[in-house]
Design a protein around this motif. Structure first.
Motif, PDB file in Angstrom:
ATOM      1  N   ASN A   1     -56.050 -29.758 -14.092  1.00  0.00           N
ATOM      2  CA  ASN A   1     -55.214 -28.574 -13.904  1.00  0.00           C
ATOM      3  C   ASN A   1     -54.118 -28.468 -14.950  1.00  0.00           C
ATOM      4  OD1 ASN A   1     -53.331 -30.448 -13.081  1.00  0.00           O
ATOM      5  ND2 ASN A   1     -52.825 -29.396 -11.169  1.00  0.00           N
ATOM      6  N   GLY A   2     -54.288 -29.205 -16.032  1.00  0.00           N
ATOM      7  CA  GLY A   2     -53.380 -29.028 -17.152  1.00  0.00           C
ATOM      8  C   GLY A   2     -52.045 -29.729 -17.027  1.00  0.00           C
ATOM      9  N   LEU A   3     -51.881 -30.566 -16.009  1.00  0.00           N
ATOM     10  CA  LEU A   3     -50.613 -31.312 -15.919  1.00  0.00           C
ATOM     11  C   LEU A   3     -50.510 -32.310 -17.074  1.00  0.00           C
ATOM     12  CD1 LEU A   3     -49.826 -32.186 -12.199  1.00  0.00           C
ATOM     13  CD2 LEU A   3     -48.733 -30.537 -13.696  1.00  0.00           C
ATOM     14  N   GLU A   4     -51.656 -32.719 -17.582  1.00  0.00           N
ATOM     15  CA  GLU A   4     -51.688 -33.535 -18.803  1.00  0.00           C
ATOM     16  C   GLU A   4     -52.395 -32.746 -19.883  1.00  0.00           C
ATOM     17  OE1 GLU A   4     -50.210 -36.296 -19.152  1.00  0.00           O
ATOM     18  OE2 GLU A   4     -49.967 -37.156 -17.149  1.00  0.00           O
ATOM     19  N   ASP A   5     -51.886 -32.875 -21.136  1.00  0.00           N
ATOM     20  CA  ASP A   5     -52.592 -32.270 -22.265  1.00  0.00           C
ATOM     21  C   ASP A   5     -53.782 -33.127 -22.644  1.00  0.00           C
ATOM     22  OD1 ASP A   5     -49.510 -31.291 -23.805  1.00  0.00           O
ATOM     23  OD2 ASP A   5     -50.944 -30.104 -22.667  1.00  0.00           O
TER      24      ASP A   5
ATOM     25  N   SER B   1     -48.094 -26.886 -10.021  1.00  0.00           N
ATOM     26  CA  SER B   1     -49.473 -26.937  -9.516  1.00  0.00           C
ATOM     27  C   SER B   1     -49.762 -25.801  -8.552  1.00  0.00           C
ATOM     28  CB  SER B   1     -49.747 -28.255  -8.805  1.00  0.00           C
ATOM     29  OG  SER B   1     -49.543 -29.326  -9.667  1.00  0.00           O
ATOM     30  N   LEU B   2     -48.715 -25.303  -7.932  1.00  0.00           N
ATOM     31  CA  LEU B   2     -48.912 -24.181  -7.019  1.00  0.00           C
ATOM     32  C   LEU B   2     -49.046 -22.867  -7.777  1.00  0.00           C
ATOM     33  CD1 LEU B   2     -46.311 -25.174  -4.308  1.00  0.00           C
ATOM     34  CD2 LEU B   2     -48.777 -24.966  -3.962  1.00  0.00           C
ATOM     35  N   GLY B   3     -48.891 -22.920  -9.108  1.00  0.00           N
ATOM     36  CA  GLY B   3     -49.002 -21.704  -9.900  1.00  0.00           C
ATOM     37  C   GLY B   3     -47.654 -21.074 -10.201  1.00  0.00           C
TER      38      GLY B   3
ATOM     39  N   ARG C   1     -53.616 -22.352 -12.324  1.00  0.00           N
ATOM     40  CA  ARG C   1     -53.172 -23.337 -11.340  1.00  0.00           C
ATOM     41  C   ARG C   1     -53.062 -22.754  -9.947  1.00  0.00           C
ATOM     42  NH1 ARG C   1     -48.587 -25.624 -15.154  1.00  0.00           N
ATOM     43  NH2 ARG C   1     -49.767 -27.235 -16.289  1.00  0.00           N
ATOM     44  N   SER C   2     -52.883 -21.449  -9.862  1.00  0.00           N
ATOM     45  CA  SER C   2     -52.799 -20.876  -8.518  1.00  0.00           C
ATOM     46  C   SER C   2     -54.157 -20.894  -7.835  1.00  0.00           C
ATOM     47  CB  SER C   2     -52.241 -19.456  -8.590  1.00  0.00           C
ATOM     48  OG  SER C   2     -53.078 -18.646  -9.377  1.00  0.00           O
TER      49      SER C   2
ATOM     50  N   ARG D   1     -45.288 -25.861 -24.512  1.00  0.00           N
ATOM     51  CA  ARG D   1     -46.429 -26.710 -24.804  1.00  0.00           C
ATOM     52  C   ARG D   1     -47.015 -26.420 -26.164  1.00  0.00           C
ATOM     53  NH1 ARG D   1     -50.662 -26.535 -20.331  1.00  0.00           N
ATOM     54  NH2 ARG D   1     -50.949 -28.674 -20.988  1.00  0.00           N
ATOM     55  N   HIS D   2     -47.026 -25.119 -26.538  1.00  0.00           N
ATOM     56  CA  HIS D   2     -47.765 -24.771 -27.751  1.00  0.00           C
ATOM     57  C   HIS D   2     -46.882 -24.042 -28.739  1.00  0.00           C
ATOM     58  CE1 HIS D   2     -51.317 -25.854 -25.471  1.00  0.00           C
ATOM     59  NE2 HIS D   2     -50.932 -25.045 -24.517  1.00  0.00           N
TER      60      HIS D   2
ATOM     61  N   HIS E   1     -56.785 -26.117 -21.591  1.00  0.00           N
ATOM     62  CA  HIS E   1     -55.755 -26.553 -22.536  1.00  0.00           C
ATOM     63  C   HIS E   1     -55.509 -25.613 -23.689  1.00  0.00           C
ATOM     64  CE1 HIS E   1     -56.835 -30.421 -20.515  1.00  0.00           C
ATOM     65  NE2 HIS E   1     -55.536 -30.405 -20.381  1.00  0.00           N
ATOM     66  N   GLU E   2     -56.291 -24.532 -23.767  1.00  0.00           N
ATOM     67  CA  GLU E   2     -56.081 -23.619 -24.877  1.00  0.00           C
ATOM     68  C   GLU E   2     -54.748 -22.893 -24.710  1.00  0.00           C
ATOM     69  OE1 GLU E   2     -58.747 -20.060 -26.541  1.00  0.00           O
ATOM     70  OE2 GLU E   2     -59.699 -22.020 -26.237  1.00  0.00           O
ATOM     71  N   PRO E   3     -54.004 -22.705 -25.833  1.00  0.00           N
ATOM     72  CA  PRO E   3     -52.686 -22.058 -25.750  1.00  0.00           C
ATOM     73  C   PRO E   3     -52.739 -20.668 -25.115  1.00  0.00           C
ATOM     74  CG  PRO E   3     -53.009 -23.007 -27.917  1.00  0.00           C
ATOM     75  CD  PRO E   3     -54.307 -23.196 -27.183  1.00  0.00           C
TER      76      PRO E   3
ATOM     77  N   VAL F   1     -51.849 -20.570 -17.873  1.00  0.00           N
ATOM     78  CA  VAL F   1     -51.991 -21.781 -17.076  1.00  0.00           C
ATOM     79  C   VAL F   1     -51.516 -21.573 -15.644  1.00  0.00           C
ATOM     80  CG1 VAL F   1     -50.814 -23.969 -16.789  1.00  0.00           C
ATOM     81  CG2 VAL F   1     -52.069 -23.547 -18.852  1.00  0.00           C
ATOM     82  N   ASP F   2     -50.460 -20.785 -15.476  1.00  0.00           N
ATOM     83  CA  ASP F   2     -49.950 -20.555 -14.127  1.00  0.00           C
ATOM     84  C   ASP F   2     -50.996 -19.872 -13.257  1.00  0.00           C
ATOM     85  OD1 ASP F   2     -46.756 -19.732 -15.562  1.00  0.00           O
ATOM     86  OD2 ASP F   2     -47.495 -21.650 -14.799  1.00  0.00           O
TER      87      ASP F   2
END
Lengths: 243, 255, 255
Positions: A51-55, B159-161, A79-80, B56-57, A69-71, A75-76
């Motif tokens: 879920n992208g918590l790590e790259d 993680s919840l978005g 993750r939902s 991040r980027h 992991h793509e820019p 991501v949000d």
């Protein structure tokens, strides 16, 4: 059944340390995959990459076809759709149980107060904690907190649930109540990836077991295959220590 | 003037003679302190967030580093590393005249500038200096407070978005705030007393009133005891206010 | 008693005697606020020089006193005198009744008048023209007294600062309309800033600077007065005056 998660050649470095050295795997919808392995093997890191918590240092992780992991990826939003349950629960201590559960649905999904409350009640009923709805996390036992954490993750109606050693920080007598919730989730058809040391749970509930050691998938197969007839030497060694 | 002696030595009459100055001074000190607490906290929050900002980027990653983190680190280092007294003098005699000047002010010039300088010059300089100074210290309090929140909280929220700003707003800052209340309270109290330094550029606050009386009579006990008591009472008031805040935000004690 | 004991007693007595002789000729500490050009200030070699310095050196020589001049901030200079940190003060101190209540003065060593400094294009001709204008003075100085008496001691238009350079800076910065101070200092500073000029007021009384000693210290006072009289008598006073002000020394009253 379609693929929900696809991992291709995933590598991860922490400075000079190579924690993941090329993981390939695919997880299908409604599949329950348990990840086992010695500590330091990279299994938690692997889960957190999903879920992208790590790259990722290299390789790719695709969830529903979207690269994590793509820019350019939102991501949000991704993750939902993915729920995560942590070893240390990570409940929000300054909010009640109800508020913990309704926060994300109301802010991210735009649910009204009443809608969010309704959903929270249903989920708390499901995990057996409706009577604790107005309590604060510090008033709950470990097992209760973890069940609330599961309800919180489910409140976003994810299609995938990730569990990072969900019972490792619990006293033995509370492990069962959490595993029971997880099992009923599995029976409802949730796609689950569970990093765990609870071999009994893995054997009973998992569709597939992955054994990860030193950053690689050493062996994978059905629970029966892995636990009863492990092919690799390292698998056998590990199992002899934990079973 | 009739000498009025308290306890056989305290000349209360010289205080009452200048009572207006003490009263006006009290008002000015309270005003300056409150304004600077509010502005300093807002500035401190902004700078504190800037110092922990990460992306991040690229290009957001580089922008965060060079436009947010570096400038704010330099700002904090300078304002914590130089004496407040020096900052007040610098701002009053060097910086502000650049911007507000009857002849060639960068911001305001002409008669408006002259008026502004004469009536509010010391006030402006003092408030600006004190705000910038306390903003630096407060930003460190915010930064430490934010960084003291367990990473798991951020991870659970993300993680919840929930986006990074939402996470900050709903999860991190509320928890950090309660931890930051004691040092923030201390900072407010320091600010109150540091405001006395602005008397050096002629702002008519409490310390200025005491200096005036001391200058007129060459007597030090009376005026300085008087303002000491006044500062003490103000400090107690501030401390009480902070305590109330701590109680209010104390429900749901964090682990 | 053995030999060692006897020697100890003799040595001890000698030392005591020497000590008391020293005490009589001990070095006197002179307090002076060396930020008061041209009376007392630090030159580039960090030595304290000025009109006051030359006078006190001459007086000490005539009175047979050893002195050491110590730079003492104006704000605490009288306190230092009272608690014995300094034995006497020579620092452009004007003799006035208020101060005579608490301290003792020698005969005058300088005639002072107040002077107004304004910007070159100001229309101010005398003290009364300063009504409603922002006036800068040194806290507790004679200029402060005059402004206070004329316009009210709690008048917010009177801005008090701790030293003349700061007042002049503020005036140059247009934070003030005018400054009132001692003629020596004001004239000296206005020379440095071409955009200022001086204005005199006939109502400004003549005042005198005196050397200050702790109230009741008659022994020292007498010595200083004797020395001062000698300095005036033999032309040293006129010489020193000419050196610093390039003018003829006025005759000073004997009281």
């Amino acid at each position: 059944m379609d693929e929900v998660i696809r991992v291709k050649g995933l590598t991860k470095q922490f400075g000079r340390l190579a924690v993941l050295r090329g993981i390939d795997c695919a997880i299908k919808a409604s599949e329950v995959v348990c990840v086992i392995g010695p500590s330091g093997s990279g299994k938690s890191t692997f889960l957190r990459c999903l879920n992208g918590l790590e790259d990722a240092s290299g390789g790719e992780v695709l969830v529903h076809g979207v690269s994590v992991h793509e820019p350019k990826t939102d991501v949000d939003a991704l993750r939902s759709e993915i729920g995560m349950v942590f070893q240390r629960f990570n409940l929000f201590p300054h909010k009640t149980v109800l508020e913990n559960i309704t926060l994300a649905p109301s802010k991210v999904r735009g649910l009204t107060g009443e809608q969010a409350r309704q959903r929270a009640r249903e989920l708390l009923e499901k995990v057996g904690l409706l009577d604790k709805i107005d309590a604060y996390p510090n008033q709950l036992s470990g097992g209760q907190q973890q069940r609330v954490a599961i309800a919180r993750a489910l409140a976003m109606q994810p299609r995938i649930m990730l569990f990072d050693e969900p019972t490792s920080a619990l006293d033995p007598e509370m492990v069962g109540e959490v595993l029971a919730v997880m099992q009923s989730l599995a029976e409802e058809g949730m796609t689950m990836v569970v990093v765990t040391h609870e071999m009994g749970f893995a054997r009973q509930v998992a569709d597939r077991v992955l054994f990860i050691d030193e950053g690689l998938v050493v062996e994978e197969g059905t629970p029966a295959a892995i636990f009863d007839t492990p092919q690799e030497e390292r698998t056998r060694k590990f199992l002899s220590k934990v079973l | 003037m009739e000498q009025v002696l308290w306890f056989g030595w305290f000349r209360a009459d010289i205080i009452s003679e200048y009572a207006v100055l003490f009263w006006r001074g009290l008002q000015m000190t309270i005003t300056v302190t409150l304004i600077c607490i509010v502005q300093g906290t807002a500035l401190g929050l902004a700078i504190g967030l800037a110092r922990v900002a990460e992306a991040r980027h690229s290009p957001a990653r580089q922008m965060c580093k060079y436009l947010l983190q570096w400038p704010s680190a330099v700002y904090v280092s300078f304002f914590r590393g130089t004496p407040l007294f020096v900052q007040i003098l610098l701002i009053h005699f060097a910086v502000l005249p650049l911007f507000i000047n009857p002849t060639d002010g960068l911001l305001i010039s002409g008669e408006v500038a002259r008026d502004l300088k004469q009536n509010y010059g010391a006030f402006l300089s003092g408030v600006v200096a004190l705000t910038l100074n306390s903003g630096a210290y407060i930003s460190e309090i915010f930064r430490a407070g934010i960084q003291s929140i367990d990473k798991g909280q951020v991870e659970a929220s993300r993680s919840l978005g929930m986006s990074f700003p939402r996470t900050m707003y709903h999860i991190v800052l509320p928890q950090a705030f309660r931890r930051m209340l004691p040092p923030l309270g201390n900072n407010a109290i320091s600010l109150l007393k540091d405001s006395s330094l602005i008397s050096a550029i002629g702002l008519a606050e409490l310390a200025y009133a005491a200096r005036t009386v001391a200058g007129a009579y060459s007597r030090y006990w009376e005026p300085y005891l008087t303002i000491s008591l006044m500062y003490w009472v103000l400090t107690l008031g501030l401390a009480y206010g902070v305590k109330r805040l701590e109680v209010r935000y104390g429900r749901g004690d964090s682990r | 008693m053995n030999f060692l004991h006897k020697t100890a007693i003799v040595a001890g007595t000698l030392l005591l005697a020497l000590g008391s002789v020293q005490a009589q000729n001990r070095e006197l500490v002179v307090g002076s606020s060396a930020t008061y050009r041209p009376f007392a200030y630090e030159n580039p070699n960090k030595e304290i020089v000025g009109y006051d310095v030359d006078i006190i050196k001459a007086v000490a020589q005539k009175a047979g006193l050893q002195i050491k001049i110590v730079n003492t901030p104006w704000t605490g200079i009288f306190a230092a005198l009272n608690n014995g940190d300094v034995d006497l003060v020579i620092s452009g101190v004007t003799i006035n009744d208020k101060r005579k209540q608490s301290y003792d003065f020698t005969t005058p060593y300088f005639e002072a008048r107040q002077l107004i400094a304004v910007s070159r294009d100001s229309s101010v001709k005398n003290l009364k023209d300063l009504a409603g204008k922002k006036i800068g003075v040194v806290n507790g100085s004679t200029g402060d007294d005059i402004a206070s008496r004329e316009f009210g001691k709690t008048n917010p238009d009177i801005r008090r600062f701790e030293s003349t350079p700061v007042v002049i800076s503020e005036l140059v910065n247009t934070g003030l309309d005018a400054a009132i101070g001692d003629n020596g200092v004001i004239a000296f500073r206005v020379q440095e800033h071409k955009q200022l000029k001086t204005v005199s007021d006939p109502s400004f009384p003549k005042e005198f600077f005196g050397i200050v000693v702790k109230q009741g210290n008659k022994a020292l006072l007498d010595k200083l007065n004797t020395g001062l009289a000698a300095v005036k008598a033999d032309g040293s006073y006129a010489q020193i005056y000419k050196k610093w002000f390039n003018a003829d020394a006025p005759v000073l009253p004997a009281q």
